[in-house]
Design a protein around this motif. Sequence first.
Motif, PDB file in Angstrom:
ATOM      1  N   CYS A 276       0.861  -1.176   0.000  1.00 48.12           N
ATOM      2  CA  CYS A 276       0.000   0.000   0.000  1.00 48.12           C
ATOM      3  C   CYS A 276       0.900   1.229   0.000  1.00 48.12           C
ATOM      4  CB  CYS A 276      -0.915  -0.001   1.212  1.00 48.12           C
ATOM      5  SG  CYS A 276      -1.878   1.507   1.429  1.00 48.12           S
ATOM      6  N   ALA A 277       0.866   1.962  -1.101  1.00 48.14           N
ATOM      7  CA  ALA A 277       1.671   3.179  -1.234  1.00 48.14           C
ATOM      8  C   ALA A 277       0.824   4.387  -0.870  1.00 48.14           C
ATOM      9  CB  ALA A 277       2.189   3.299  -2.657  1.00 48.14           C
ATOM     10  N   ALA A 278       1.355   5.217   0.020  1.00 54.44           N
ATOM     11  CA  ALA A 278       0.618   6.376   0.523  1.00 54.44           C
ATOM     12  C   ALA A 278       1.244   7.672   0.025  1.00 54.44           C
ATOM     13  CB  ALA A 278       0.607   6.355   2.044  1.00 54.44           C
ATOM     14  N   SER A 279       0.391   8.663  -0.150  1.00 48.52           N
ATOM     15  CA  SER A 279       0.853  10.003  -0.511  1.00 48.52           C
ATOM     16  C   SER A 279      -0.122  11.025   0.039  1.00 48.52           C
ATOM     17  CB  SER A 279       0.974  10.145  -2.035  1.00 48.52           C
ATOM     18  OG  SER A 279      -0.286   9.958  -2.660  1.00 48.52           O
ATOM     19  N   GLY A 280       0.345  12.263   0.156  1.00 45.74           N
ATOM     20  CA  GLY A 280      -0.537  13.340   0.547  1.00 45.74           C
ATOM     21  C   GLY A 280      -0.514  13.738   2.007  1.00 45.74           C
ATOM     22  N   ARG A 281       0.242  12.998   2.827  1.00 46.07           N
ATOM     23  CA  ARG A 281       0.391  13.377   4.221  1.00 46.07           C
ATOM     24  C   ARG A 281       1.699  12.796   4.711  1.00 46.07           C
ATOM     25  NH1 ARG A 281      -3.655   9.807   7.961  1.00 46.07           N
ATOM     26  NH2 ARG A 281      -4.095  11.901   8.718  1.00 46.07           N
ATOM     27  N   THR A 282       2.110  13.243   5.901  1.00 44.27           N
ATOM     28  CA  THR A 282       3.362  12.732   6.464  1.00 44.27           C
ATOM     29  C   THR A 282       3.126  11.310   6.960  1.00 44.27           C
ATOM     30  OG1 THR A 282       3.946  14.981   7.125  1.00 44.27           O
ATOM     31  CG2 THR A 282       5.205  13.179   8.106  1.00 44.27           C
ATOM     32  N   PHE A 283       3.476  10.373   6.134  1.00 39.65           N
ATOM     33  CA  PHE A 283       3.172   8.956   6.358  1.00 39.65           C
ATOM     34  C   PHE A 283       3.659   8.473   7.713  1.00 39.65           C
ATOM     35  CE2 PHE A 283       2.284   4.702   5.077  1.00 39.65           C
ATOM     36  CZ  PHE A 283       3.335   3.907   5.490  1.00 39.65           C
ATOM     37  N   SER A 284       4.860   8.879   8.106  1.00 38.71           N
ATOM     38  CA  SER A 284       5.484   8.333   9.307  1.00 38.71           C
ATOM     39  C   SER A 284       4.835   8.813  10.598  1.00 38.71           C
ATOM     40  CB  SER A 284       6.973   8.669   9.322  1.00 38.71           C
ATOM     41  OG  SER A 284       7.157  10.062   9.258  1.00 38.71           O
ATOM     42  N   ASN A 285       3.898   9.753  10.521  1.00 37.75           N
ATOM     43  CA  ASN A 285       3.230  10.245  11.731  1.00 37.75           C
ATOM     44  C   ASN A 285       2.081   9.366  12.195  1.00 37.75           C
ATOM     45  OD1 ASN A 285       4.917  12.425  11.739  1.00 37.75           O
ATOM     46  ND2 ASN A 285       3.368  13.941  11.206  1.00 37.75           N
TER      47      ASN A 285
ATOM     48  N   ASN B 159       8.911   3.617   6.180  1.00 34.16           N
ATOM     49  CA  ASN B 159       8.553   5.038   6.197  1.00 34.16           C
ATOM     50  C   ASN B 159       9.329   5.840   5.156  1.00 34.16           C
ATOM     51  OD1 ASN B 159       6.616   4.683   8.138  1.00 34.16           O
ATOM     52  ND2 ASN B 159       7.917   5.333   9.848  1.00 34.16           N
ATOM     53  N   ALA B 160      10.478   5.368   4.755  1.00 36.49           N
ATOM     54  CA  ALA B 160      11.242   6.057   3.711  1.00 36.49           C
ATOM     55  C   ALA B 160      10.564   5.928   2.349  1.00 36.49           C
ATOM     56  CB  ALA B 160      12.652   5.494   3.644  1.00 36.49           C
ATOM     57  N   LYS B 161       9.786   4.854   2.189  1.00 30.61           N
ATOM     58  CA  LYS B 161       9.088   4.618   0.911  1.00 30.61           C
ATOM     59  C   LYS B 161       7.597   4.906   1.018  1.00 30.61           C
ATOM     60  CE  LYS B 161      12.286   1.072  -0.772  1.00 30.61           C
ATOM     61  NZ  LYS B 161      12.429  -0.331  -1.266  1.00 30.61           N
ATOM     62  N   ASN B 162       7.139   5.365   2.185  1.00 29.09           N
ATOM     63  CA  ASN B 162       5.707   5.659   2.384  1.00 29.09           C
ATOM     64  C   ASN B 162       4.842   4.459   2.020  1.00 29.09           C
ATOM     65  OD1 ASN B 162       6.463   8.199   3.157  1.00 29.09           O
ATOM     66  ND2 ASN B 162       5.592   9.252   1.400  1.00 29.09           N
ATOM     67  N   THR B 163       5.263   3.288   2.434  1.00 31.57           N
ATOM     68  CA  THR B 163       4.592   2.063   2.039  1.00 31.57           C
ATOM     69  C   THR B 163       4.397   1.137   3.242  1.00 31.57           C
ATOM     70  OG1 THR B 163       5.538   2.205  -0.189  1.00 31.57           O
ATOM     71  CG2 THR B 163       4.671   0.072   0.480  1.00 31.57           C
ATOM     72  N   VAL B 164       3.234   0.503   3.284  1.00 32.33           N
ATOM     73  CA  VAL B 164       2.951  -0.519   4.283  1.00 32.33           C
ATOM     74  C   VAL B 164       2.692  -1.833   3.546  1.00 32.33           C
ATOM     75  CG1 VAL B 164       0.485   0.015   4.375  1.00 32.33           C
ATOM     76  CG2 VAL B 164       1.590  -1.083   6.328  1.00 32.33           C
ATOM     77  N   TYR B 165       3.095  -2.931   4.176  1.00 29.90           N
ATOM     78  CA  TYR B 165       3.009  -4.244   3.545  1.00 29.90           C
ATOM     79  C   TYR B 165       2.194  -5.204   4.414  1.00 29.90           C
ATOM     80  CZ  TYR B 165       7.103  -2.296   1.182  1.00 29.90           C
ATOM     81  OH  TYR B 165       7.966  -1.490   0.492  1.00 29.90           O
ATOM     82  N   LEU B 166       1.637  -6.211   3.761  1.00 35.90           N
ATOM     83  CA  LEU B 166       1.018  -7.313   4.482  1.00 35.90           C
ATOM     84  C   LEU B 166       1.474  -8.601   3.819  1.00 35.90           C
ATOM     85  CD1 LEU B 166      -0.948  -8.032   6.802  1.00 35.90           C
ATOM     86  CD2 LEU B 166      -2.726  -8.263   5.042  1.00 35.90           C
ATOM     87  N   GLN B 167       2.361  -9.315   4.510  1.00 34.67           N
ATOM     88  CA  GLN B 167       2.814 -10.620   4.037  1.00 34.67           C
ATOM     89  C   GLN B 167       1.845 -11.671   4.546  1.00 34.67           C
ATOM     90  OE1 GLN B 167       5.530 -11.511   2.022  1.00 34.67           O
ATOM     91  NE2 GLN B 167       4.574 -13.541   2.078  1.00 34.67           N
TER      92      GLN B 167
END
Length: 124
Positions: free
Chosen positions: A22-31, A74-82
């Motif tokens: 899941c790639a996120a954009s538009g906000r500070t992802f790491s917060n 957080n560097a890639k603004n991405t969350v994963y589900l394995q």
Amino acid sequence: QVQLVESGGGLVQAGGSLRLSCAASGRTFSNYAMGWFRQAPGKEREFVAGINWSGGSTYYADSVKGRFTISRDNAKNTVYLQMNSLKPEDTAVYYCASSDTSWVLRPPSNYNYWGQGTQVTVSS
């Protein structure tokens, strides 16, 4: 404008594995905490897994504990589900969601931003 885009769904045999992204954009992802949810036909959307802002705390539904792993970069603004050892009852549309808090909350109502969903189908 916050956008969440899921990928990685598909058709797999029981016992197989898939990795959702899941790639996120538009906000500070790491917060913010992130969550994965799923919805099967005729059923309510349910919490699958959640991860706090740093990735240091993770939470799982009992039905997936030991088989699924949530992680984030957080560097890639991405969350994963394995997802491993998949079962037919895991078949559903999977959604990622972004919370407005840095800690994980399970109810879907605590998440303000949602992806479009990705279909996961597990055949027996």
